[in-house]
Each structure stands twice: as C-alpha cells, then as structure tokens.
Enzyme design. Structure first.
Site, PDB file in Angstrom:
ATOM      1  N   CYS A 101      42.046  38.087  22.847  1.00 30.31           N
ATOM      2  CA  CYS A 101      43.452  37.668  22.689  1.00 30.31           C
ATOM      3  C   CYS A 101      44.171  37.461  24.016  1.00 30.31           C
ATOM      4  CB  CYS A 101      44.202  38.679  21.837  1.00 30.31           C
ATOM      5  SG  CYS A 101      44.468  40.285  22.630  1.00 30.31           S
TER       6      CYS A 101
ATOM      7  N   ASN B  55      36.140  35.433  62.070  1.00 31.65           N
ATOM      8  CA  ASN B  55      35.088  36.056  61.257  1.00 31.65           C
ATOM      9  C   ASN B  55      33.990  36.574  62.165  1.00 31.65           C
ATOM     10  OD1 ASN B  55      34.302  36.545  58.414  1.00 31.65           O
ATOM     11  ND2 ASN B  55      32.480  35.369  58.972  1.00 31.65           N
TER      12      ASN B  55
ATOM     13  N   ARG C  21      29.147  39.982  50.944  1.00 31.90           N
ATOM     14  CA  ARG C  21      28.164  39.002  51.395  1.00 31.90           C
ATOM     15  C   ARG C  21      27.816  39.133  52.875  1.00 31.90           C
ATOM     16  NH1 ARG C  21      27.034  35.388  47.546  1.00 31.90           N
ATOM     17  NH2 ARG C  21      28.437  35.361  45.772  1.00 31.90           N
TER      18      ARG C  21
ATOM     19  N   CYS D  64      41.995  41.003  28.064  1.00 29.93           N
ATOM     20  CA  CYS D  64      41.140  40.956  26.880  1.00 29.93           C
ATOM     21  C   CYS D  64      40.459  39.596  26.815  1.00 29.93           C
ATOM     22  CB  CYS D  64      41.966  41.178  25.619  1.00 29.93           C
ATOM     23  SG  CYS D  64      41.007  40.979  24.086  1.00 29.93           S
TER      24      CYS D  64
ATOM     25  N   CYS E 207      39.954  46.297  23.375  1.00 30.76           N
ATOM     26  CA  CYS E 207      41.364  45.906  23.392  1.00 30.76           C
ATOM     27  C   CYS E 207      42.117  46.636  22.287  1.00 30.76           C
ATOM     28  CB  CYS E 207      41.479  44.394  23.197  1.00 30.76           C
ATOM     29  SG  CYS E 207      43.180  43.792  23.106  1.00 30.76           S
TER      30      CYS E 207
ATOM     31  N   ASP F 145      42.130  42.565  45.692  1.00 32.33           N
ATOM     32  CA  ASP F 145      42.654  43.919  45.942  1.00 32.33           C
ATOM     33  C   ASP F 145      44.168  44.018  45.952  1.00 32.33           C
ATOM     34  OD1 ASP F 145      43.308  42.915  48.553  1.00 32.33           O
ATOM     35  OD2 ASP F 145      41.298  43.460  49.249  1.00 32.33           O
TER      36      ASP F 145
ATOM     37  N   ILE G  70      38.878  41.844  63.214  1.00 24.55           N
ATOM     38  CA  ILE G  70      40.043  41.229  62.567  1.00 24.55           C
ATOM     39  C   ILE G  70      41.322  42.031  62.777  1.00 24.55           C
ATOM     40  CG2 ILE G  70      41.016  40.646  60.287  1.00 24.55           C
ATOM     41  CD1 ILE G  70      38.104  39.854  59.497  1.00 24.55           C
TER      42      ILE G  70
ATOM     43  N   HIS H 200      40.460  34.490  42.956  1.00 23.25           N
ATOM     44  CA  HIS H 200      39.472  35.203  42.131  1.00 23.25           C
ATOM     45  C   HIS H 200      40.113  36.264  41.247  1.00 23.25           C
ATOM     46  CE1 HIS H 200      36.332  33.930  45.381  1.00 23.25           C
ATOM     47  NE2 HIS H 200      36.597  32.962  44.518  1.00 23.25           N
TER      48      HIS H 200
ATOM     49  N   ALA I 239      36.822  38.871  52.197  1.00 20.20           N
ATOM     50  CA  ALA I 239      36.565  40.310  52.143  1.00 20.20           C
ATOM     51  C   ALA I 239      36.702  40.999  53.486  1.00 20.20           C
ATOM     52  CB  ALA I 239      35.173  40.564  51.569  1.00 20.20           C
TER      53      ALA I 239
END
Length: 248
Positions: A123, A211, A25, A120, A145, A95, A229, A112, A13
């Site tokens: 289906c 990080n 987080r 859906c 759906c 994203d 970053i 993710h 993120a």
C-alpha cells in the site's frame, strides 16, 4: 550585485565514512568483503525469501546509519548553503546526514532513497524506521505492514529497483544548469548517478572530483583531489569564498 554560481554537489559513500558509516564499493567496502551481503539489499531476493528479510532486519537493527552524526564535510556543505551561494545536493547516500547538518531538505535530492524511513511494498504506507525497528526489537523478525499486512522494506532503492524518475529528472536538470559540479566521495561507477559528472562537463560546468580512488570521469575533470574528504572539501569550499564551520 554579481550573480552567484549554482553549485551542485554529488555525494557518495566516501563523504560519510568519517561519520562511521562504511562505504560499499571502495577497496575495503562491504560488497567486496562480503558479496553475500548484497543479497540483503536486492529486491528480488528480499521479496522472495523470508530468511533474507529476517537477516535484512537484523542488519538494519545493527546498522550505524541512524546513530551517525554529520562530519566536517557535511557541515561544510551546510555552511556553503547558509552563506547564500545557491547549492543543490544530489546524494547517492541514504543516511540523511546532509539534512542533519543543516542543508534544507528541499535542496537535497536523495537518489537512492532514505534509510531513515520504511515503506510498504503493497500500500506504500511510510513511517520512521525507528518504529519498524522497535517492532523488531520486540520480537517481530519480519514485521508486516500494519495497514495492509504486506511486506515492509527500507525506503531505499534496492538493487533491482528503478530510481524515482522524478528525483532523477530533477538531478539532471540541476546538473545541466549548474556552473560548478563537485563529485565527492563517489566511485562514479553506479549509473545513472555516475553519468551526472559527464552531463555536467558536457554542459560547461567546472567539474571537480574529490575521491580517494580513481574514477572513470577523472579525465573530464577540471580538478581531481585525492586528499581526505574531511579536510579537502572544506578547503575546496573556501575557494568558493566560504569559511568552514568553526572548530573543525
């Protein structure tokens, strides 16, 4: 002609905060500020409670993700790929900003899923998230759906859902094969994605962690970078012989 090293980039993120997408987080992340919000993206709550679904669709409607643009870090990764260095992006983000920046979709593994599509739960029909959100804007607070009438959700992996084993398997294979593994903007706390840093180190890759906060894998890293970053990643990629995008 020398062989270029395979560079694997695991993005979390933190790489997208400069694009206006909040992290979840970090010290000021959404899950820390509003633990109840986590229910909106938890599969069991979502499937079992129509009110949770209605709130989830309103959250998606207001979400900045679909309006976000790639920032300097995303563009630097795309420039690395364009330069001819073999690059694979493994992202925890939903994203789609790596692809918007110019990294070919086939070189991006979305662990993710993607917030840019809906799926859906019955289906498995899929479509652009904009289409579902247009129905919400038109007054459907929990659009079903159109194919089978079952519940729609974002094509992201909610809490309580398993990651796609094929995508995860590809991520592990790339991690084992790479010579350089850069974890950027990730707390490295969410498994199994976080464990890829350890896999990379175990297989002899140079492990670099970019990080703001400490991670559980810092002691394994060859280099830990705490700089912002948006400046740190382009600088790091220059060390791989790549100039950053002009004007950034």
């Amino acid at each position: 002609m020398s062989t270029q090293p395979l560079v694997a980039i695991l993005s979390g993120a933190g790489i997208s905060t400069d694009s206006g997408i909040p992290d979840y987080r970090g010290p000021n992340g959404l899950w820390r500020r509003d633990p109840e919000a986590e229910k909106l993206v938890t599969y069991e709550y979502y499937m079992g409670d129509p009110e949770i679904r209605r709130r989830s669709w309103q959250m998606r409607r207001k979400n900045r993700t679909l309006k976000a643009e790639p920032n300097a870090a995303h563009l630097a990764v795309a420039e690395l790929e364009k330069s001819g260095v073999p690059v694979r992006v493994i992202t925890q983000n939903v994203d789609g900003l790596h692809q918007l920046a110019g990294v070919p979709a086939r070189k991006v593994l979305e662990l993710h899923g993607s917030a840019r599509s809906f799926v859906c739960t019955g289906c498995h029909a899929r479509g652009p998230m904009e289409d579902a959100l247009a129905r919400v804007e038109a007054g459907e607070d929990d659009p079903p759906c159109l194919e089978c009438g079952r519940i729609l959700k974002s094509a992201t992996v909610m809490f309580g859902e398993r990651l796609d084993p094929v995508v995860l398997g590809e991520a592990v294979s790339i991690t084992k094969a790479c010579q350089v593994f850069i974890a950027v903007g990730s707390s490295l706390q969410v498994q199994p994605a976080a464990g890829l840093a350890g896999v990379a180190a175990d297989h002899g890759a140079r492990l670099v962690i970019v990080n703001a906060e400490a991670t559980p894998y810092d002691e394994l890293a060859d280099e830990v970078i705490r700089e912002p970053i948006g400046t740190a990643l382009p600088k790091l990629l220059r060390q791989l012989g790549v100039e950053p995008p002009q004007g950034l």
